[in-house]
Design a protein around this motif. Structure first.
Motif, mmCIF file in Angstrom:
data_model
loop_
_atom_site.group_PDB
_atom_site.id
_atom_site.type_symbol
_atom_site.label_atom_id
_atom_site.label_comp_id
_atom_site.label_asym_id
_atom_site.label_seq_id
_atom_site.Cartn_x
_atom_site.Cartn_y
_atom_site.Cartn_z
ATOM 1 N N ASP A 138 51.406 88.229 30.591
ATOM 2 C CA ASP A 138 50.724 89.013 29.568
ATOM 3 C C ASP A 138 49.541 88.238 28.988
ATOM 4 O O ASP A 138 49.391 88.090 27.762
ATOM 5 N N LEU A 139 48.720 87.730 29.865
ATOM 6 C CA LEU A 139 47.593 86.910 29.433
ATOM 7 C C LEU A 139 46.595 87.725 28.622
ATOM 8 O O LEU A 139 46.384 88.925 28.875
ATOM 9 N N LYS A 140 45.983 87.044 27.662
ATOM 10 C CA LYS A 140 45.010 87.665 26.778
ATOM 11 C C LYS A 140 43.688 86.902 26.885
ATOM 12 O O LYS A 140 43.658 85.737 27.297
ATOM 13 N N ALA A 141 42.637 87.561 26.453
ATOM 14 C CA ALA A 141 41.321 86.924 26.522
ATOM 15 C C ALA A 141 41.308 85.603 25.761
ATOM 16 O O ALA A 141 40.658 84.636 26.176
ATOM 17 N N GLU A 142 42.040 85.530 24.667
ATOM 18 C CA GLU A 142 42.068 84.308 23.864
ATOM 19 C C GLU A 142 42.832 83.172 24.523
ATOM 20 O O GLU A 142 42.845 82.056 24.011
ATOM 21 N N ASP A 143 43.470 83.432 25.655
ATOM 22 C CA ASP A 143 44.111 82.360 26.419
ATOM 23 C C ASP A 143 43.108 81.633 27.313
ATOM 24 O O ASP A 143 43.445 80.619 27.934
ATOM 25 N N THR A 144 41.891 82.147 27.397
ATOM 26 C CA THR A 144 40.867 81.511 28.222
ATOM 27 C C THR A 144 40.591 80.100 27.721
ATOM 28 O O THR A 144 40.289 79.898 26.545
ATOM 29 N N ALA A 145 40.738 79.135 28.612
ATOM 30 C CA ALA A 145 40.556 77.730 28.251
ATOM 31 C C ALA A 145 40.737 76.876 29.498
ATOM 32 O O ALA A 145 41.197 77.358 30.537
ATOM 33 N N ALA A 146 40.387 75.611 29.358
ATOM 34 C CA ALA A 146 40.776 74.630 30.356
ATOM 35 C C ALA A 146 42.163 74.126 29.978
ATOM 36 O O ALA A 146 42.398 73.767 28.822
ATOM 37 N N TYR A 147 43.067 74.130 30.943
ATOM 38 C CA TYR A 147 44.449 73.720 30.690
ATOM 39 C C TYR A 147 44.686 72.346 31.296
ATOM 40 O O TYR A 147 44.340 72.090 32.461
ATOM 41 N N TYR A 148 45.286 71.476 30.498
ATOM 42 C CA TYR A 148 45.512 70.092 30.903
ATOM 43 C C TYR A 148 46.999 69.757 30.832
ATOM 44 O O TYR A 148 47.701 70.183 29.913
ATOM 45 N N CYS A 149 47.415 68.955 31.772
ATOM 46 C CA CYS A 149 48.790 68.458 31.772
ATOM 47 C C CYS A 149 48.786 67.028 31.237
ATOM 48 O O CYS A 149 47.932 66.215 31.620
ATOM 49 N N HIS A 150 49.721 66.745 30.349
ATOM 50 C CA HIS A 150 49.882 65.402 29.792
ATOM 51 C C HIS A 150 51.278 64.904 30.138
ATOM 52 O O HIS A 150 52.259 65.619 29.905
ATOM 53 N N ALA A 151 51.368 63.705 30.648
ATOM 54 C CA ALA A 151 52.661 63.085 30.914
ATOM 55 C C ALA A 151 52.796 61.851 30.031
ATOM 56 O O ALA A 151 51.948 60.961 30.066
ATOM 57 N N GLU A 152 53.840 61.831 29.231
ATOM 58 C CA GLU A 152 54.086 60.704 28.337
ATOM 59 C C GLU A 152 55.185 59.829 28.940
ATOM 60 O O GLU A 152 56.229 60.347 29.364
ATOM 61 N N TYR A 153 54.946 58.535 28.961
ATOM 62 C CA TYR A 153 55.905 57.649 29.616
ATOM 63 C C TYR A 153 55.921 56.287 28.946
ATOM 64 O O TYR A 153 55.033 55.946 28.153
ATOM 65 N N THR A 154 56.942 55.533 29.266
ATOM 66 C CA THR A 154 57.048 54.165 28.765
ATOM 67 C C THR A 154 56.845 53.203 29.925
ATOM 68 O O THR A 154 57.177 53.495 31.071
ATOM 69 N N TRP A 155 56.296 52.056 29.594
ATOM 70 C CA TRP A 155 56.017 51.069 30.660
ATOM 71 C C TRP A 155 55.801 49.702 30.048
ATOM 72 O O TRP A 155 55.257 49.572 28.957
ATOM 73 N N GLY A 156 56.245 48.687 30.781
ATOM 74 C CA GLY A 156 55.937 47.315 30.413
ATOM 75 C C GLY A 156 56.866 46.757 29.349
ATOM 76 O O GLY A 156 57.810 47.395 28.895
ATOM 77 N N PRO A 157 56.575 45.517 28.949
ATOM 78 C CA PRO A 157 57.402 44.843 27.933
ATOM 79 C C PRO A 157 57.459 45.658 26.649
ATOM 80 O O PRO A 157 56.440 46.149 26.173
ATOM 81 N N GLY A 158 58.659 45.791 26.125
ATOM 82 C CA GLY A 158 58.809 46.536 24.879
ATOM 83 C C GLY A 158 58.749 48.042 25.043
ATOM 84 O O GLY A 158 58.767 48.770 24.055
#
Length: 121
Positions: A84-104
């Motif tokens: 049910d997409l709407k005109a206001e959904d128009t955008a660039a969509y980005y995926c973000h992955a959050e992760y842990t790494w390294g000491p601490g």
């Protein structure tokens, strides 16, 4: 450490559907949350939906009931089903992955290059 690649955007008429895919690679066991964000011209990037390794999901109010986030852990892919997409959904969509790494177990966020979604009214 972690790489993110989005796909699935395109041009669709209002009321239509699209499914975005976010493939993550690298040290995927360290990822604790993956989210979809969007940015329309002249606006700030905003959270659309995210899912955590604990199984929780969140949705922005404008997309509740229309968008669904899901994960295929075997394929290291997170999907965003958009109905049910709407005109206001128009955008660039980005995926973000959050992760842990390294000491601490420092926290990092890896962002993809984005995929364009255009909804015509």
């Amino acid at each position: 450490q972690v790489q993110v690649v989005e796909s699935g955007g395109g041009l669709v008429q209002a009321g239509g559907s699209l499914r975005l895919s976010c493939v993550v690679s690298g040290i995927t066991d360290s990822i604790y949350r993956v989210g979809w964000y969007r940015q329309a011209p002249g606006k700030q990037r905003e959270l659309v939906a995210d899912t955590s390794s604990a199984g929780t999901t969140r949705y922005a109010d404008p997309v509740k009931g229309r968008f669904t986030i899901s994960a295929d852990t075997e394929k290291n892919t997170v999907f965003l089903q958009m109905d049910d997409l709407k005109a206001e959904d128009t955008a660039a969509y980005y995926c973000h992955a959050e992760y842990t790494w390294g000491p601490g177990d420092a926290r990092y966020t890896e962002r993809g290059q984005g995929t364009q979604v255009t909804v015509s009214s």
